[in-house]
Write a protein that holds these residues in place. Structure first.
Motif, short mmCIF file in Angstrom:
data_model
loop_
_atom_site.label_atom_id
_atom_site.label_comp_id
_atom_site.label_asym_id
_atom_site.label_seq_id
_atom_site.Cartn_x
_atom_site.Cartn_y
_atom_site.Cartn_z
N GLY A 20 -57.39 55.28 133.82
CA GLY A 20 -57.28 56.35 134.80
C GLY A 20 -56.47 55.91 136.02
O GLY A 20 -55.63 56.66 136.53
N TYR A 21 -56.70 54.67 136.47
CA TYR A 21 -55.94 54.17 137.62
C TYR A 21 -54.52 53.80 137.24
O TYR A 21 -53.60 53.90 138.07
N VAL A 22 -54.31 53.40 135.99
CA VAL A 22 -52.94 53.21 135.51
C VAL A 22 -52.20 54.55 135.52
O VAL A 22 -51.03 54.63 135.93
N ALA A 23 -52.89 55.62 135.10
CA ALA A 23 -52.27 56.96 135.13
C ALA A 23 -51.90 57.35 136.56
O ALA A 23 -50.84 57.96 136.79
N ARG A 24 -52.75 57.02 137.50
CA ARG A 24 -52.44 57.32 138.90
C ARG A 24 -51.16 56.61 139.33
O ARG A 24 -50.35 57.17 140.08
N TYR A 25 -50.95 55.40 138.84
CA TYR A 25 -49.76 54.62 139.19
C TYR A 25 -48.52 55.11 138.47
O TYR A 25 -47.44 55.23 139.06
N HIS A 82 -65.68 53.66 130.05
CA HIS A 82 -65.29 52.27 129.91
C HIS A 82 -65.16 51.70 131.31
O HIS A 82 -64.26 52.09 132.07
N ALA A 83 -66.10 50.84 131.66
CA ALA A 83 -66.09 50.18 132.96
C ALA A 83 -65.16 48.98 132.85
O ALA A 83 -65.58 47.85 132.63
N LYS A 84 -63.88 49.26 132.97
CA LYS A 84 -62.82 48.26 132.80
C LYS A 84 -62.11 48.07 134.13
O LYS A 84 -61.67 49.04 134.74
N ASP A 85 -61.99 46.84 134.57
CA ASP A 85 -61.44 46.53 135.89
C ASP A 85 -59.99 46.07 135.76
O ASP A 85 -59.53 45.70 134.68
N GLY A 86 -59.30 46.07 136.90
CA GLY A 86 -57.92 45.61 136.92
C GLY A 86 -57.48 45.19 138.30
O GLY A 86 -57.97 45.73 139.31
N ASP A 87 -56.57 44.22 138.35
CA ASP A 87 -55.92 43.81 139.60
C ASP A 87 -54.62 44.59 139.75
O ASP A 87 -53.83 44.68 138.79
N ASN A 147 -47.73 48.75 133.90
CA ASN A 147 -48.95 49.53 134.15
C ASN A 147 -49.41 49.48 135.60
O ASN A 147 -50.34 50.20 135.98
N GLY A 148 -48.80 48.61 136.39
CA GLY A 148 -49.21 48.51 137.79
C GLY A 148 -50.50 47.78 138.01
O GLY A 148 -50.95 47.63 139.15
N HIS A 149 -51.14 47.32 136.94
CA HIS A 149 -52.42 46.61 137.00
C HIS A 149 -52.48 45.58 135.87
O HIS A 149 -51.89 45.77 134.81
N GLN A 150 -53.24 44.52 136.12
CA GLN A 150 -53.58 43.54 135.09
C GLN A 150 -55.09 43.61 134.86
O GLN A 150 -55.87 43.61 135.82
N MET A 151 -55.52 43.66 133.59
CA MET A 151 -56.96 43.74 133.31
C MET A 151 -57.69 42.52 133.84
O MET A 151 -57.16 41.40 133.85
N GLY A 194 -65.70 43.73 138.27
CA GLY A 194 -66.09 43.20 139.57
C GLY A 194 -65.16 42.16 140.12
O GLY A 194 -65.31 41.75 141.27
N GLU A 195 -64.17 41.73 139.31
CA GLU A 195 -63.24 40.70 139.76
C GLU A 195 -61.87 41.30 140.07
O GLU A 195 -60.97 40.58 140.50
#
Length: 379
Positions: free
Chosen positions: A262-267, A301-306, A313-317, A321-322
């Motif tokens: 979802g946050y990748v889609a935002r990016y 899916h509680a999946k996090d990303g930096d 994708n604008g993020h790395q998995m 919480g990290e």
């Protein structure tokens, strides 16, 4: 678990959810231009009464603290530890196969399992394990199957329901979009099929759900000049899955929101070309996407990303919480804590032969961080 199979979409940004939200959440909503309702006195203020300041030792707090994600609703999709589910027996000391890996996940604290296939290495039993044997392993470890990423097709759907029923699932789903098309006609056809399959699932006590990646929240091509095949080339600004929300019956079709994607889609999916040929910017909001229809999302899916703009994708998995995703804000704002089930996922968790224990180690770290999320509620 409350039965929301008959629930219809509702707007969850209301007084009850905002009262539970932290000041940070309310500030974020206000910055986004959304109304933030006053809640009277500050949440932690003590009432004015004759005992105030007299040192009687009584707890005057108006609030109580509870886990943001109830313990019984904390799960994991086995794709995160697929390397150990499918591993042949080895002498590393790291669990392998369903029996050992599920026992380890239960020891970590997980209560729910989402499946990503039903097979393990045949050398463990000298044959393939059966769904009935997997169910016994679940029961022996106090685990509940809350869903699956299966192939959802009309011809094989009843067989998939048989397996899901054997495993005790309340939800059956897929990790793929109902269609990969950018055109309404294909989403209309998919909606017709999913409404029918959803009826079949409901008749057997299950919910049918689909899981998103970022492209599900890209824009439909539904207007403007036609191409050589007679297809539209521009967009009215409607996103693919949001169109599907409206075409499917909320009694029969549900969703699993992958928060990371979802946050990748935002990016990635910020702009579209409108019918007049103008470029329009429209940011996708993952929280509002769920909050406006929160009881259509039993699973997450509680999946996090930096955040990392150097990658497409604008993020790395990252382990839960990290990374940079604000899970506290997300789950607190959407409400319905008892209805929502959070499955930890990290596609990149396996460490290969160099670190056979990595995926299970990250599962433990992510569970601890999930458990640390709390919410303050009125007494």
């Amino acid at each position: 678990m409350p039965d929301h199979t008959d629930a219809t979409p509702t707007n969850r940004i209301n007084r009850r959810s905002l009262l539970a939200a932290s000041a940070g959440v309310a500030a974020a909503l206000g910055a986004a231009g959304l109304p933030v309702l006053a809640t009277g006195s500050p949440a932690l203020a003590h009432p004015k009464d004759k005992d105030k300041g007299k040192g009687k030792g009584k707890d005057k707090s108006k609030l109580r603290v509870e886990p943001l994600i109830p313990e019984k609703n904390r799960g994991i999709i086995l794709y995160s530890v697929r390397d150990r589910i499918t591993a042949a027996p080895d002498d590393s000391g790291v669990p392998y196969g369903f029996e050992r890996v599920l026992a380890r996940l239960a020891e970590i604290g997980y209560k729910e399992i989402e499946f990503a296939g039903y097979t393990q290495h045949t050398s463990i039993l000298g044959r393939q394990i059966t769904p009935r044997e997997i169910r016994k392993i679940l029961d022996d470890n106090g685990l509940v199957a809350n869903g699956t990423h299966a192939s959802i097709q009309a011809a094989t759907f009843q067989q998939q329901l048989d397996i899901a029923e054997e495993l005790g699932m309340k939800n059956i789903g897929t990790g793929s979009d109902p269609t990969n098309s950018a055109y309404k006609a294909d989403w209309d056809a998919a909606a017709d099929l999913w409404n029918e399959l959803g009826r079949q699932a409901r008749a057997r006590g299950m919910r049918l759900y689909t899981h998103n990646h970022d492209v599900a929240y890209s824009f439909l091509l539904d207007s403007g000049p036609l191409d050589a095949q007679g297809r539209p080339t521009r967009s009215s600004g409607v996103r693919r899955l949001e169109y599907f929300f409206g075409k499917t019956d909320p009694k029969y079709v549900f969703f699993e929101f992958d928060i990371y994607w979802g946050y990748v889609a935002r990016y990635k999916h910020q702009k579209y070309v409108d019918p007049a040929g103008r470029e329009v910017t429209d940011l996708f909001d993952p929280i509002l996407n769920v909050a406006d229809r929160t009881t259509r999302f039993p699973l997450f899916h509680a999946k996090d990303g930096d955040r990392d703009t150097s990658v497409p994708n604008g993020h790395q998995m990252a382990p839960l919480g990290e990374g940079d995703i604000n899970f506290q804000q997300f789950f607190q704002t959407i409400g319905e804590r008892d209805f929502h089930h959070a499955n930890w996922e990290m596609d990149t968790a396996p460490g290969g032969t160099a670190n056979r224990g990595q995926s299970l180690d990250l599962a433990a770290l992510s569970y601890r961080n999930m458990s640390d999320l709390t919410i303050y509620l009125k007494k």
